[in-house]
Write a protein that holds these residues in place. Structure first.
Motif, mmCIF file in Angstrom:
data_model
loop_
_atom_site.group_PDB
_atom_site.id
_atom_site.type_symbol
_atom_site.label_atom_id
_atom_site.label_comp_id
_atom_site.label_asym_id
_atom_site.label_seq_id
_atom_site.Cartn_x
_atom_site.Cartn_y
_atom_site.Cartn_z
ATOM 1 N N GLY A 143 0.652 -1.242 -0.106
ATOM 2 C CA GLY A 143 -0.074 0.014 -0.160
ATOM 3 C C GLY A 143 0.859 1.269 -0.149
ATOM 4 O O GLY A 143 1.751 1.417 -0.571
ATOM 5 N N ARG A 144 0.391 2.293 0.714
ATOM 6 C CA ARG A 144 0.923 3.650 0.716
ATOM 7 C C ARG A 144 0.985 4.511 2.100
ATOM 8 O O ARG A 144 0.332 3.783 2.890
ATOM 9 C CB ARG A 144 0.028 4.508 -0.313
ATOM 10 C CG ARG A 144 -1.272 4.558 0.214
ATOM 11 C CD ARG A 144 -1.987 5.670 -0.633
ATOM 12 N NE ARG A 144 -3.506 5.851 -0.169
ATOM 13 C CZ ARG A 144 -4.082 6.449 0.655
ATOM 14 N NH1 ARG A 144 -3.241 7.375 1.464
ATOM 15 N NH2 ARG A 144 -5.340 6.562 1.028
ATOM 16 N N PHE A 145 1.575 5.255 2.075
ATOM 17 C CA PHE A 145 1.407 6.288 3.488
ATOM 18 C C PHE A 145 0.387 7.137 3.257
ATOM 19 O O PHE A 145 -0.292 7.361 2.439
ATOM 20 C CB PHE A 145 2.527 6.785 3.560
ATOM 21 C CG PHE A 145 2.967 7.382 5.028
ATOM 22 C CD1 PHE A 145 3.057 6.576 6.122
ATOM 23 C CD2 PHE A 145 2.976 8.737 5.185
ATOM 24 C CE1 PHE A 145 3.209 7.032 7.293
ATOM 25 C CE2 PHE A 145 3.343 9.244 6.555
ATOM 26 C CZ PHE A 145 3.134 8.454 7.551
ATOM 27 N N ILE A 146 0.116 7.940 4.017
ATOM 28 C CA ILE A 146 -0.881 9.092 4.245
ATOM 29 C C ILE A 146 -0.737 10.102 3.070
ATOM 30 O O ILE A 146 0.332 10.540 3.054
ATOM 31 C CB ILE A 146 -1.025 9.891 5.807
ATOM 32 C CG1 ILE A 146 -1.394 8.885 6.763
ATOM 33 C CG2 ILE A 146 -1.836 10.932 5.482
ATOM 34 C CD1 ILE A 146 -1.132 9.328 8.149
ATOM 35 N N ASN A 147 -1.704 10.515 2.446
ATOM 36 C CA ASN A 147 -1.374 11.512 1.461
ATOM 37 C C ASN A 147 -2.436 12.862 1.702
ATOM 38 O O ASN A 147 -2.968 12.947 2.500
ATOM 39 C CB ASN A 147 -1.772 10.884 0.028
ATOM 40 C CG ASN A 147 -3.294 10.312 -0.316
ATOM 41 O OD1 ASN A 147 -4.006 11.025 0.558
ATOM 42 N ND2 ASN A 147 -3.532 9.585 -0.873
ATOM 43 N N CYS A 158 -5.563 4.331 7.821
ATOM 44 C CA CYS A 158 -4.636 4.280 8.792
ATOM 45 C C CYS A 158 -3.486 3.533 8.077
ATOM 46 O O CYS A 158 -3.731 2.862 7.221
ATOM 47 C CB CYS A 158 -4.929 3.639 10.048
ATOM 48 S SG CYS A 158 -5.507 2.069 9.895
ATOM 49 N N VAL A 159 -2.129 3.600 8.695
ATOM 50 C CA VAL A 159 -0.853 2.791 8.295
ATOM 51 C C VAL A 159 -0.450 2.214 9.421
ATOM 52 O O VAL A 159 -0.283 3.072 10.170
ATOM 53 C CB VAL A 159 0.011 4.007 7.540
ATOM 54 C CG1 VAL A 159 1.282 3.374 6.899
ATOM 55 C CG2 VAL A 159 -0.588 4.547 6.223
ATOM 56 N N GLN A 188 -9.966 2.410 7.878
ATOM 57 C CA GLN A 188 -9.540 1.271 6.964
ATOM 58 C C GLN A 188 -7.964 1.412 6.659
ATOM 59 O O GLN A 188 -7.214 2.594 6.626
ATOM 60 C CB GLN A 188 -10.058 1.737 5.574
ATOM 61 C CG GLN A 188 -9.935 0.717 4.486
ATOM 62 C CD GLN A 188 -10.354 1.310 3.117
ATOM 63 O OE1 GLN A 188 -10.441 2.406 2.749
ATOM 64 N NE2 GLN A 188 -10.729 0.003 2.418
ATOM 65 N N ILE A 189 -7.373 0.399 6.749
ATOM 66 C CA ILE A 189 -5.788 0.041 6.469
ATOM 67 C C ILE A 189 -5.405 0.258 5.194
ATOM 68 O O ILE A 189 -6.041 -0.254 4.123
ATOM 69 C CB ILE A 189 -5.539 -1.220 7.028
ATOM 70 C CG1 ILE A 189 -5.848 -1.529 8.486
ATOM 71 C CG2 ILE A 189 -3.997 -1.219 6.669
ATOM 72 C CD1 ILE A 189 -5.520 -2.922 8.892
ATOM 73 N N GLY A 205 2.593 2.277 16.443
ATOM 74 C CA GLY A 205 2.526 1.372 15.373
ATOM 75 C C GLY A 205 1.628 1.831 14.528
ATOM 76 O O GLY A 205 1.355 0.937 13.491
ATOM 77 N N ILE A 206 0.808 2.922 14.656
ATOM 78 C CA ILE A 206 -0.344 3.319 13.592
ATOM 79 C C ILE A 206 -0.304 4.774 13.460
ATOM 80 O O ILE A 206 -0.001 5.451 14.379
ATOM 81 C CB ILE A 206 -1.560 2.913 14.441
ATOM 82 C CG1 ILE A 206 -1.633 1.343 14.520
ATOM 83 C CG2 ILE A 206 -2.744 3.233 13.426
ATOM 84 C CD1 ILE A 206 -3.054 0.741 15.071
ATOM 85 N N HIS A 207 -0.580 5.063 12.058
ATOM 86 C CA HIS A 207 -0.516 6.622 11.824
ATOM 87 C C HIS A 207 -1.724 6.810 11.007
ATOM 88 O O HIS A 207 -2.222 6.038 10.231
ATOM 89 C CB HIS A 207 0.717 6.584 10.919
ATOM 90 C CG HIS A 207 1.954 6.425 11.159
ATOM 91 N ND1 HIS A 207 2.970 7.490 11.762
ATOM 92 C CD2 HIS A 207 2.773 5.089 11.108
ATOM 93 C CE1 HIS A 207 4.166 6.988 12.229
ATOM 94 N NE2 HIS A 207 3.928 5.609 11.895
ATOM 95 N N ILE A 208 -2.428 7.959 11.827
ATOM 96 C CA ILE A 208 -3.374 8.432 10.890
ATOM 97 C C ILE A 208 -3.400 9.664 10.453
ATOM 98 O O ILE A 208 -2.585 10.611 10.835
ATOM 99 C CB ILE A 208 -4.738 8.227 11.713
ATOM 100 C CG1 ILE A 208 -4.677 9.173 13.074
ATOM 101 C CG2 ILE A 208 -5.047 6.586 12.376
ATOM 102 C CD1 ILE A 208 -5.793 9.161 13.934
ATOM 103 N N PRO A 209 -4.364 10.376 9.469
ATOM 104 C CA PRO A 209 -4.076 11.774 8.996
ATOM 105 C C PRO A 209 -4.007 12.692 10.379
ATOM 106 O O PRO A 209 -4.814 12.553 11.355
ATOM 107 C CB PRO A 209 -5.258 11.776 8.032
ATOM 108 C CG PRO A 209 -5.668 10.530 7.736
ATOM 109 C CD PRO A 209 -5.478 9.607 8.822
#
Length: 413
Positions: A143-147, A158-159, A188-189, A205-209
Motif C-alpha cells: 500500500g501507501r502512506f498518508i497522502n 490508517c497505516v 481502513q488500512i 505502530g499506527i499512523h492516521i491523518p
C-alpha cells in the motif's frame, strides 16, 4: 632480477627456515596476527558504520524535536508548574521568524485500544502529515502512506507498522482494505510498512491523518511536538535555541526557563556518533599498524640471530668469492619472503573471520554489524606497506652480514 629465479638462493632460504622452524613459525604468526587484526578491526568498524547508516540513512539527521513541558519559574502572573502545549499557530510563527528552516512538521500521539475482530492491542497512534515519509522514510511493504487527500478530507484511514500487524493479524493475511477499530472508531488500512529505526521518545505502530487525529481526539489547536529540519549550511543547535526562545516569548514563559520546553537534537546526537566512529577507525588503524610494525621487527630480530649463527658460513662464502651484494640480497629476500607469507595468511584468515561474523551477527533486521567488509584497495595498501617494511627491516641484518670480514668469520666457532 636473476637472483629471484636462482635455485641456489631459494635453497639457501629454505635451508635457513628449516633450521629454525619454531623461531620462524612464531615470527610468521606475529606478523600474520598484525595484518589479521587490522583486517578484522577495519571490517568490524565498517560493519558498525553500515549499521549506523541503516538506522539513520532514511532519516533527516539535521533535525530537532521540540515539545512543551512545565515551567520552572513564575512569569507575568503565572505560577511555576504551568503546563505548556504547543499550538498549530506556533508553526507558522516559527516558520516566518526563524531563518534556515527547510521543513517543520507538527505531530501528535496518544495511546489507544486497537481492536481487530478478536485481537486487541494498546499502542501509540500518531497523527501525521505526508511530509513524515520524506523526513523519516517509511519502507512500505504494502500500500501507501498518508497522502494530501487524506488530510484535506479528514479520512479515517490508517497505516500500520509491521510489528503491529504481527500482533493483530494472522501470518500471511493481507491487511489492505480491512478495518481496525481504534477507540471505537473504524479506520481502513491503506498501508503496511517495516520500521527500520527505533529511537527514544514516543513510540507507536499506527499512523492516521493529522487532521483526523485532531478531530477524533478533540485536540483542536494542540500539537504534541514539532520536528524541525535545518537547511544546508545552518546550525541546527543554534536553531534549536532560537526556536525555544521564541516559544518562551509566545507562551509567556520566563526567558531563562530552560525546563519549559524539552528538545532532542538529532544533529547533535549524530555528530557524537560520527565522532565515535571516527575515533574507532583511528584506533583500529593505530592498533593494527602498531601490531604490524612489532611483527616486522620480530622478523628483523630473527634474521639478526640467523646471521650471527651463520657467521662461519658467510665467511666461507665470502672467501670463495661471494660478493657483498649477493649476501645482502639473500638476507633481504628472506625477509620479504617471510613477510609476504605472513601477510597473505593474515589477510586470508581475517577474511574468513569477517565471513563468520557476518553469518553469525550480520543477518536480518536485528543485525549487530551490517556487511563487515574491507575495501580491496585498503587491503592492497596494507599488504604493500607490510612488504616494504619487511624489505627495510631486512636491510639491518643484511648490512650486518656483509660487514663481517671473511677472516674474522672463519675464526668463529
Amino acid at each position: 632480477m636473476k637472483f629471484l629465479f636462482d635455485r641456489d638462493t631459494w635453497q639457501e632460504i629454505y635451508s635457513s627456515i628449516r633450521k629454525n622452524k619454531l623461531r620462524t613459525g612464531i615470527t610468521i604468526i606475529g606478523v600474520m596476527w598484525g595484518i589479521f587484526l587490522l583486517v578484522v578491526l577495519l571490517g568490524a568498524a565498517r560493519g558498525v558504520g553500515n549499521k549506523f547508516d541503516t538506522i539513520f540513512g532514511d532519516f533527516a539527521t539535521n533535525s530537532v524535536f521540540i515539545w512543551g513541558q512545565q515551567t520552572s519559574m513564575p512569569f507575568k502572573g503565572f505560577q511555576e508548574g504551568k503546563q505548556l502545549r504547543l499550538k498549530r499557530a506556533d508553526v507558522g510563527k516559527i516558520e516566518a521568524e526563524i531563518k534556515g528552516i527547510e521543513y517543520i512538521l507538527p505531530r501528535n500521539i496518544t495511546n489507544s485500544l486497537v481492536v481487530n475482530e478478536t485481537k486487541t492491542l494498546t499502542t501509540g497512534v500518531f497523527g501525521d502529515y505526508p511530509l513524515l515519509d520524506l523526513l523519516q522514510k517509511k519502507h512500505m511493504v504494502f500500500g501507501r502512506f498518508i497522502n494530501e487527500n487524506d488530510i484535506v478530507y479528514k479520512k479515517k484511514v490508517c497505516v500500520i507498522e509491521n510489528e503491529t500487524y504481527k500482533q493483530l493479524f494472522d501470518k500471511g493475511v493481507n491487511p489492505l482494505g480491512t478495518y481496525l477499530t481504534i477507540n471505537e472508531v473504524s479506520y481502513q488500512i491503506v498501508g503496511l510498512y517495516k520500521n527500520q529505526m527505533r529511537m527514544g521518545g514516543p513510540q507507536g505502530g499506527i499512523h492516521i491523518p493529522f487532521t483526523t487525529f485532531q478531530q477524533v481526539y478533540n485536540q483542536a489547536d494542540n500539537i504534541g511536538w514539532l520536528m524541525v529540519t535545518a537547511s544546508e549550511g545552518f546550525d541546527i543547535r543554534q536553531m534549536e535555541e532560537d526556536i525555544k526562545l521564541m516559544l518562551r516569548n509566545i507562551h509567556s514563559v520566563h526567558p531563562e526557563d530552560e525546563r519549559a520546553f524539552g528538545s532532542f537534537n538529532m544533529g547533535d546526537q549524530i555528530s557524537k556518533v560520527t565522532g565515535f566512529l571516527t575515533g574507532m577507525q583511528f584506533l583500529t588503524w593505530f592498533v593494527g599498524i602498531a601490531t604490524l610494525i612489532a611483527g616486522v621487527f620480530a622478523i628483523g630480530n630473527i634474521l639478526l640471530i640467523t646471521v650471527k649463527e651463520r657467521t662461519n658460513e658467510i665467511g666461507i662464502r665470502r672467501a670463495l668469492g661471494a660478493k657483498p651484494a649477493e649476501i645482502r640480497r639473500q638476507i633481504i629476500l628472506e625477509s620479504i619472503f617471510l613477510t609476504t607469507i605472513a601477510g597473505t595468511l593474515g589477510i586470508i584468515f581475517g577474511g574468513l573471520v569477517l565471513m563468520l561474523i557476518n553469518a553469525a551477527v550480520g543477518q536480518g533486521d536485528e543485525a549487530t554489524l551490517v556487511n563487515p567488509t574491507v575495501d580491496i584497495p585498503v587491503i592492497l595498501i596494507a599488504f604493500a606497506t607490510l612488504v616494504v617494511l619487511g624489505t627495510l627491516i631486512g636491510l639491518i641484518p643484511a648490512q650486518r652480514a656483509v660487514s663481517i670480514r671473511p677472516i674474522e668469520a672463519l675464526r668463529e666457532e
